[in-house]
Design a protein around this motif. Structure first.
Motif, PDB file in Angstrom:
ATOM      1  N   LYS A  86       0.916  -1.095  -0.104  1.00  0.00           N
ATOM      2  CA  LYS A  86       0.056  -0.050   0.076  1.00  0.00           C
ATOM      3  C   LYS A  86       0.902   1.268   0.084  1.00  0.00           C
ATOM      4  O   LYS A  86       0.684   2.332  -0.574  1.00  0.00           O
ATOM      5  CB  LYS A  86      -0.785  -0.058   1.289  1.00  0.00           C
ATOM      6  CG  LYS A  86      -2.119  -1.074   1.094  1.00  0.00           C
ATOM      7  CD  LYS A  86      -3.026  -1.067   2.371  1.00  0.00           C
ATOM      8  CE  LYS A  86      -4.084  -2.038   2.313  1.00  0.00           C
ATOM      9  NZ  LYS A  86      -4.788  -2.177   3.481  1.00  0.00           N
ATOM     10  N   LYS A  87       1.989   1.314   0.939  1.00  0.00           N
ATOM     11  CA  LYS A  87       2.745   2.505   0.917  1.00  0.00           C
ATOM     12  C   LYS A  87       3.497   2.745  -0.476  1.00  0.00           C
ATOM     13  O   LYS A  87       3.697   3.884  -0.969  1.00  0.00           O
ATOM     14  CB  LYS A  87       3.762   2.230   1.680  1.00  0.00           C
ATOM     15  CG  LYS A  87       3.668   2.546   3.172  1.00  0.00           C
ATOM     16  CD  LYS A  87       4.866   2.267   4.236  1.00  0.00           C
ATOM     17  CE  LYS A  87       4.456   2.515   5.696  1.00  0.00           C
ATOM     18  NZ  LYS A  87       5.685   2.260   6.505  1.00  0.00           N
ATOM     19  N   THR A  88       3.950   1.752  -0.985  1.00  0.00           N
ATOM     20  CA  THR A  88       4.564   1.624  -2.429  1.00  0.00           C
ATOM     21  C   THR A  88       3.393   2.147  -3.587  1.00  0.00           C
ATOM     22  O   THR A  88       3.906   2.902  -4.216  1.00  0.00           O
ATOM     23  CB  THR A  88       4.958   0.345  -3.001  1.00  0.00           C
ATOM     24  OG1 THR A  88       6.034  -0.014  -2.041  1.00  0.00           O
ATOM     25  CG2 THR A  88       5.880   0.303  -4.174  1.00  0.00           C
ATOM     26  N   HIS A  89       2.345   1.589  -3.437  1.00  0.00           N
ATOM     27  CA  HIS A  89       1.318   2.039  -4.283  1.00  0.00           C
ATOM     28  C   HIS A  89       1.002   3.770  -4.165  1.00  0.00           C
ATOM     29  O   HIS A  89       0.977   4.469  -5.150  1.00  0.00           O
ATOM     30  CB  HIS A  89       0.086   1.532  -4.146  1.00  0.00           C
ATOM     31  CG  HIS A  89      -1.007   1.665  -5.030  1.00  0.00           C
ATOM     32  ND1 HIS A  89      -2.164   2.559  -4.832  1.00  0.00           N
ATOM     33  CD2 HIS A  89      -1.270   1.471  -6.208  1.00  0.00           C
ATOM     34  CE1 HIS A  89      -2.909   2.802  -5.557  1.00  0.00           C
ATOM     35  NE2 HIS A  89      -2.459   2.052  -6.724  1.00  0.00           N
TER      36      HIS A  89
ATOM     37  N   LYS B 218       2.043   9.124  -6.230  1.00  0.00           N
ATOM     38  CA  LYS B 218       2.211  10.676  -5.907  1.00  0.00           C
ATOM     39  C   LYS B 218       3.350  10.909  -6.950  1.00  0.00           C
ATOM     40  O   LYS B 218       3.441  11.987  -7.739  1.00  0.00           O
ATOM     41  CB  LYS B 218       3.013  10.649  -4.552  1.00  0.00           C
ATOM     42  CG  LYS B 218       3.427  11.989  -4.325  1.00  0.00           C
ATOM     43  CD  LYS B 218       4.032  11.999  -2.760  1.00  0.00           C
ATOM     44  CE  LYS B 218       4.414  13.215  -2.414  1.00  0.00           C
ATOM     45  NZ  LYS B 218       4.894  13.449  -0.968  1.00  0.00           N
ATOM     46  N   LEU B 219       4.382  10.032  -7.393  1.00  0.00           N
ATOM     47  CA  LEU B 219       5.145  10.437  -8.347  1.00  0.00           C
ATOM     48  C   LEU B 219       4.632  10.615  -9.824  1.00  0.00           C
ATOM     49  O   LEU B 219       5.024  11.427 -10.623  1.00  0.00           O
ATOM     50  CB  LEU B 219       6.026   9.280  -8.452  1.00  0.00           C
ATOM     51  CG  LEU B 219       7.332   9.113  -7.045  1.00  0.00           C
ATOM     52  CD1 LEU B 219       8.085   7.826  -7.159  1.00  0.00           C
ATOM     53  CD2 LEU B 219       8.035  10.311  -7.069  1.00  0.00           C
ATOM     54  N   ILE B 220       3.630   9.782 -10.109  1.00  0.00           N
ATOM     55  CA  ILE B 220       2.947  10.029 -11.622  1.00  0.00           C
ATOM     56  C   ILE B 220       2.219  10.983 -11.363  1.00  0.00           C
ATOM     57  O   ILE B 220       2.370  11.860 -12.617  1.00  0.00           O
ATOM     58  CB  ILE B 220       2.136   8.668 -11.467  1.00  0.00           C
ATOM     59  CG1 ILE B 220       2.727   7.504 -11.986  1.00  0.00           C
ATOM     60  CG2 ILE B 220       1.135   9.033 -12.856  1.00  0.00           C
ATOM     61  CD1 ILE B 220       2.083   6.005 -11.776  1.00  0.00           C
ATOM     62  N   ILE B 221       1.708  11.458 -10.347  1.00  0.00           N
ATOM     63  CA  ILE B 221       0.828  12.668 -10.396  1.00  0.00           C
ATOM     64  C   ILE B 221       1.839  13.946 -10.410  1.00  0.00           C
ATOM     65  O   ILE B 221       1.678  14.980 -11.396  1.00  0.00           O
ATOM     66  CB  ILE B 221       0.182  12.815  -9.083  1.00  0.00           C
ATOM     67  CG1 ILE B 221      -1.212  12.068  -8.959  1.00  0.00           C
ATOM     68  CG2 ILE B 221      -0.597  14.338  -8.708  1.00  0.00           C
ATOM     69  CD1 ILE B 221      -2.002  11.707  -7.731  1.00  0.00           C
ATOM     70  N   GLN B 222       3.144  13.821  -9.762  1.00  0.00           N
ATOM     71  CA  GLN B 222       3.954  15.064  -9.870  1.00  0.00           C
ATOM     72  C   GLN B 222       4.509  14.827 -11.419  1.00  0.00           C
ATOM     73  O   GLN B 222       4.737  16.076 -11.929  1.00  0.00           O
ATOM     74  CB  GLN B 222       4.960  14.737  -8.700  1.00  0.00           C
ATOM     75  CG  GLN B 222       4.612  15.074  -7.332  1.00  0.00           C
ATOM     76  CD  GLN B 222       5.663  14.628  -6.703  1.00  0.00           C
ATOM     77  OE1 GLN B 222       6.819  14.027  -6.836  1.00  0.00           O
ATOM     78  NE2 GLN B 222       5.556  14.993  -5.300  1.00  0.00           N
TER      79      GLN B 222
END
Length: 81
Positions: free
Chosen positions: A61-64, A69-73
């Protein structure tokens, strides 16, 4: 690539429970798979799974969340150009 690493003992225990195979069958199958060492070299992210299934689920879940977050950024940065 994301890799989940676990001890052979832990892997065998879980496969016995899940697939109802005996230990020798599992060991033979594991011999045909890529080693943890090689997987680690090829991976961008490694999840260590030496604890419970509960812990593994939390790590996943943390990895997801991190990847989202990285994709959104990345998408936000890409839109600015």
């Amino acid at each position: 690539m994301i890799t989940i690493i676990s001890s052979q003992k832990n892997i065998i225990k879980r496969i016995i429970k899940r697939d109802n195979l005996n230990e020798n069958q599992i060991i033979n199958r594991l011999k045909n798979q890529i080693s943890n060492k090689k997987r680690k070299k090829r991976s961008n992210l490694i999840i260590h799974n030496y604890l419970s299934t509960y812990h593994l689920k939390n790590q996943a879940k943390k990895t997801h969340r991190l990847l989202k977050k990285l994709i959104i950024q990345k998408n936000q940065y890409g839109e600015r150009r």
